[in-house]
Design an enzyme around this catalytic site. Structure first.
Site, PDB file in Angstrom:
ATOM      1  CG  HIS A 126      -5.189  -1.623   9.597  1.00 39.41           C
ATOM      2  ND1 HIS A 126      -5.717  -0.666   8.755  1.00 39.41           N
ATOM      3  CD2 HIS A 126      -4.891  -0.985  10.731  1.00 39.41           C
ATOM      4  CE1 HIS A 126      -5.739   0.488   9.368  1.00 39.41           C
ATOM      5  NE2 HIS A 126      -5.247   0.325  10.565  1.00 39.41           N
TER       6      HIS A 126
ATOM      7  CG  HIS B 163       1.000   6.170   4.784  1.00 44.01           C
ATOM      8  ND1 HIS B 163       0.051   7.112   5.134  1.00 44.01           N
ATOM      9  CD2 HIS B 163       0.604   5.009   5.352  1.00 44.01           C
ATOM     10  CE1 HIS B 163      -0.871   6.535   5.886  1.00 44.01           C
ATOM     11  NE2 HIS B 163      -0.568   5.268   6.030  1.00 44.01           N
TER      12      HIS B 163
ATOM     13  CB  THR C  42      -9.117   1.823   6.932  1.00 45.32           C
ATOM     14  OG1 THR C  42      -8.828   2.465   5.696  1.00 45.32           O
ATOM     15  CG2 THR C  42     -10.481   1.190   6.873  1.00 45.32           C
TER      16      THR C  42
ATOM     17  CD  GLU D 141      -6.842  -6.184   3.178  1.00 40.05           C
ATOM     18  OE1 GLU D 141      -6.964  -6.033   1.946  1.00 40.05           O
ATOM     19  OE2 GLU D 141      -6.189  -5.403   3.907  1.00 40.05           O
TER      20      GLU D 141
ATOM     21  CG  HIS E 270      -8.248   4.069   0.884  1.00 39.04           C
ATOM     22  ND1 HIS E 270      -8.416   3.990   2.241  1.00 39.04           N
ATOM     23  CD2 HIS E 270      -9.474   4.356   0.380  1.00 39.04           C
ATOM     24  CE1 HIS E 270      -9.688   4.206   2.546  1.00 39.04           C
ATOM     25  NE2 HIS E 270     -10.347   4.446   1.434  1.00 39.04           N
TER      26      HIS E 270
ATOM     27  NE  ARG F 111      -9.376   8.298   3.937  1.00 41.87           N
ATOM     28  CZ  ARG F 111      -9.464   7.442   4.956  1.00 41.87           C
ATOM     29  NH1 ARG F 111      -8.557   6.521   5.123  1.00 41.87           N
ATOM     30  NH2 ARG F 111     -10.448   7.527   5.797  1.00 41.87           N
TER      31      ARG F 111
ATOM     32  CD  GLU G 184      -7.132  -0.217   1.165  1.00 38.25           C
ATOM     33  OE1 GLU G 184      -7.449   0.790   1.819  1.00 38.25           O
ATOM     34  OE2 GLU G 184      -6.186  -0.929   1.455  1.00 38.25           O
TER      35      GLU G 184
ATOM     36  CG  ASN H 145      -1.844   1.139   1.307  1.00 38.38           C
ATOM     37  OD1 ASN H 145      -1.442   2.269   1.021  1.00 38.38           O
ATOM     38  ND2 ASN H 145      -3.077   0.908   1.694  1.00 38.38           N
TER      39      ASN H 145
ATOM     40  NE  ARG I 260      -7.777  11.479   5.088  1.00 38.43           N
ATOM     41  CZ  ARG I 260      -8.349  10.931   6.160  1.00 38.43           C
ATOM     42  NH1 ARG I 260      -7.644  10.158   6.947  1.00 38.43           N
ATOM     43  NH2 ARG I 260      -9.601  11.170   6.463  1.00 38.43           N
TER      44      ARG I 260
END
Ligand code: PXP
Length: 251
Positions: A202, A14, A112, A162, A54, A56, A81, A11, A60
């Site tokens: 996660h 970030h 999340t 998941e 993801h 969103r 995602e 992922n 963001r």
């Protein structure tokens, strides 16, 4: 569909979080850094089996343009995602990534926090799943390791779940970690018995991964924060390669 190795989905959200910290509103500038697409290319070179982003609602971190550019990278298996909204379903059906993972979304959370309440919104998740599957997309539901949610995933026709490892990761090094791991273990067993492909993610890091690997039936782990954090010291290619070297099924 059991691979000898557990698949690693990286992922990269970030990396975009870091860019947005300086370039919010100017992410398309040629000076905007880090270059999220180049970062993704390096993650793939390090051995990522898939890339997760993801998109969103509040945009963001990852932006629409990031997803469109990343989707074009050669050989990529993209896992998008997204929230269960009409706008996101439309976006996904146009993009047709290999996979979509449906997640809950609230603006306040940093990342999340909980799993999707599939049991509490069967019709909505069923319709979303049906639309995505009709577009040839593999659908995964990000759920807590709870029996009713697993049964609900089957009821709405999702082929993949998941399992949310956040409670386990938060409890890591405390006695509660064993309890959380046991919950995950029985969720993995239940999901597998019901014919679901079992992914997890996660809060997984280079330390707690050894406990995660004791879980049965894992097909893929989705890992973001820890790999991106380590990449600040080692570069993303090496951070991915190191995590990937851990993902061997215990004998
Ligand atoms: N899987 C899902 C569904 C997520 O939403 C996230 C993070 O938002 C992850 C995996 C990766 O979590 P982490 O960044 O803590 O590794």
């Amino acid at each position: 569909m059991s691979h000898p190795r557990i698949q690693l989905g990286v992922n990269i959200d970030h990396a975009a979080t870091l860019r947005q910290a300086r370039y919010r509103g100017a992410h398309a500038s040629p000076h905007a850094e880090p270059d999220v697409v180049a970062f993704t290319r390096e993650a793939l070179a390090g051995g990522a089996d898939g890339i997760t982003v993801h998109l969103r609602e509040d945009r963001r971190h990852i932006q629409d343009a990031d997803v469109l550019a990343i989707a074009l990278l050669p050989g990529i298996r993209l896992n998008l995602e997204m929230a269960c909204t009409a706008a996101m379903v439309e976006f996904a059906c146009r993009l047709r990534p290999a996979a979509v993972c449906l997640v809950p979304e609230s603006r306040e959370e940093v990342t999340t926090e909980g799993g999707l309440d599939v049991a509490g919104q069967l019709t909505r998740v069923r319709e979303t799943t049906r639309a995505l599957k009709a577009a040839g997309i593999e659908v995964s539901l990000f759920i807590g390791p709870d029996a009713p949610q697993i049964k609900a995933a089957v009821a709405v026709g999702a082929p993949v779940v998941e399992l949310h490892t956040g409670a386990f990761a938060n409890a890591w090094k405390n006695p509660a970690a064993e309890t959380e791991l046991a919950r995950l273990r029985s969720a993995c067993d239940q999901a597998h018995e019901l014919g679901l492909i079992v992914n997890a993610g996660h809060g997984i890091n280079y330390d707690n991964i050894r406990a995660v690997l004791t879980l049965p039936h894992l097909h893929e782990l989705n890992i973001g924060h820890s790999i991106v954090a380590r990449s600040m010291f080692t570069g993303i290619r090496s951070a991915v390669a190191e995590m990937k070297s851990h993902l061997v099924r215990p004998a």
